[in-house]
Scaffold this motif. Structure first.
Motif, PDB file in Angstrom:
ATOM      1  N   SER A  24       0.810  -1.219   0.000  1.00  0.00           N
ATOM      2  CA  SER A  24       0.000   0.000   0.000  1.00  0.00           C
ATOM      3  C   SER A  24       0.847   1.276   0.000  1.00  0.00           C
ATOM      4  O   SER A  24       0.320   2.358  -0.188  1.00  0.00           O
ATOM      5  N   ASP A  25       2.178   1.169   0.210  1.00  0.00           N
ATOM      6  CA  ASP A  25       3.042   2.343   0.173  1.00  0.00           C
ATOM      7  C   ASP A  25       3.263   2.840  -1.247  1.00  0.00           C
ATOM      8  O   ASP A  25       3.665   3.977  -1.444  1.00  0.00           O
ATOM      9  N   GLN A  26       3.029   1.997  -2.225  1.00  0.00           N
ATOM     10  CA  GLN A  26       3.298   2.355  -3.611  1.00  0.00           C
ATOM     11  C   GLN A  26       2.042   2.853  -4.306  1.00  0.00           C
ATOM     12  O   GLN A  26       1.010   2.210  -4.281  1.00  0.00           O
ATOM     13  N   GLY A  27       2.181   4.019  -4.938  1.00  0.00           N
ATOM     14  CA  GLY A  27       1.089   4.572  -5.720  1.00  0.00           C
ATOM     15  C   GLY A  27       1.277   4.274  -7.193  1.00  0.00           C
ATOM     16  O   GLY A  27       2.137   3.475  -7.579  1.00  0.00           O
ATOM     17  N   ASN A  28       0.527   4.951  -8.016  1.00  0.00           N
ATOM     18  CA  ASN A  28       0.552   4.709  -9.454  1.00  0.00           C
ATOM     19  C   ASN A  28       1.438   5.684 -10.220  1.00  0.00           C
ATOM     20  O   ASN A  28       1.566   5.566 -11.433  1.00  0.00           O
ATOM     21  N   TYR A  29       2.048   6.650  -9.548  1.00  0.00           N
ATOM     22  CA  TYR A  29       2.823   7.673 -10.241  1.00  0.00           C
ATOM     23  C   TYR A  29       4.145   7.118 -10.767  1.00  0.00           C
ATOM     24  O   TYR A  29       4.870   6.416 -10.062  1.00  0.00           O
ATOM     25  N   ARG A  88      10.542   6.757  -6.623  1.00  0.00           N
ATOM     26  CA  ARG A  88      10.532   5.630  -7.545  1.00  0.00           C
ATOM     27  C   ARG A  88       9.453   4.669  -7.068  1.00  0.00           C
ATOM     28  O   ARG A  88       9.107   4.646  -5.891  1.00  0.00           O
ATOM     29  N   HIS A  89       8.961   3.892  -7.973  1.00  0.00           N
ATOM     30  CA  HIS A  89       7.981   2.864  -7.620  1.00  0.00           C
ATOM     31  C   HIS A  89       6.737   3.447  -6.972  1.00  0.00           C
ATOM     32  O   HIS A  89       6.131   2.851  -6.098  1.00  0.00           O
ATOM     33  N   GLY A  90       6.369   4.683  -7.371  1.00  0.00           N
ATOM     34  CA  GLY A  90       5.137   5.276  -6.865  1.00  0.00           C
ATOM     35  C   GLY A  90       5.186   5.725  -5.422  1.00  0.00           C
ATOM     36  O   GLY A  90       4.144   5.841  -4.772  1.00  0.00           O
ATOM     37  N   GLU A  91       6.365   5.979  -4.892  1.00  0.00           N
ATOM     38  CA  GLU A  91       6.453   6.467  -3.515  1.00  0.00           C
ATOM     39  C   GLU A  91       7.639   7.403  -3.337  1.00  0.00           C
ATOM     40  O   GLU A  91       8.674   7.249  -3.977  1.00  0.00           O
ATOM     41  N   ILE A 107       8.043   7.861   2.801  1.00  0.00           N
ATOM     42  CA  ILE A 107       7.593   9.219   3.096  1.00  0.00           C
ATOM     43  C   ILE A 107       6.129   9.402   2.679  1.00  0.00           C
ATOM     44  O   ILE A 107       5.301   9.813   3.484  1.00  0.00           O
ATOM     45  N   LEU A 108       5.811   9.092   1.423  1.00  0.00           N
ATOM     46  CA  LEU A 108       4.462   9.367   0.926  1.00  0.00           C
ATOM     47  C   LEU A 108       4.156   8.534  -0.310  1.00  0.00           C
ATOM     48  O   LEU A 108       5.015   8.391  -1.188  1.00  0.00           O
ATOM     49  N   LYS A 109       2.957   8.021  -0.372  1.00  0.00           N
ATOM     50  CA  LYS A 109       2.462   7.328  -1.568  1.00  0.00           C
ATOM     51  C   LYS A 109       2.187   8.383  -2.640  1.00  0.00           C
ATOM     52  O   LYS A 109       1.636   9.442  -2.359  1.00  0.00           O
TER      53      LYS A 109
END
Length: 141
Positions: A24-29, A88-91, A107-109
């Motif tokens: 859940s730490d990784q977002g889609n960015y 990197r990796h959406g986070e 730090i942030l998703k």
């Protein structure tokens, strides 16, 4: 592609997707290619010039789209990197390099360009706090 190869590839994709959803730490960015962005850099000194932040970021139009921030300490006539924040990796995360083994701090998703801006601000604050903590430890020794 034969049925067996297709089934294996489909299975690999499903496993990757499940792993991504569990983390859940990784977002889609995903940051754009840096060659398509406008680079900017600066350095700022903290804690009586003992530490500095070397900030590099890349903009897409008016938005920060990628960044890399190093926390460095001046020792023995040279600057040594202690930690680096990047995305990197959406986070947004920090690699703490002075520990063994190296530690990674979430730090942030990240899902949007607005998240990138907030991630950069939070990363700078985290590195400034880390410098203050290390400076206090040095003064108490």
């Amino acid at each position: 592609m034969g049925r067996g190869k297709y089934a294996k590839e489909s299975h690999r994709r499903a496993k990757r997707s499940a792993r991504h959803q569990r983390n859940s730490d990784q977002g889609n960015y995903t940051a754009p290619f840096r060659g398509d962005l406008t680079p900017t850099s600066y350095q700022t000194y903290i804690c009586d010039d003992t530490f500095r932040l070397s900030v590099r970021f890349w903009k897409l139009q008016q938005h920060v789209a990628d960044y890399s921030i190093s926390l460095e300490q001046f020792t023995d006539e040279a600057w040594v990197e202690l930690a680096e924040a990047d995305l990197r990796h959406g986070e947004a995360h920090v690699h703490v390099r002075y520990t063994q083994p190296e530690k990674r701090v979430h730090i942030l998703k990240l899902d949007t360009l607005d998240d990138v801006k907030h991630g950069m601000q939070a990363s700078i604050a985290h590195l400034q706090q880390l410098a203050a903590t290390l400076n206090n430890m040095k003064e108490q020794a």
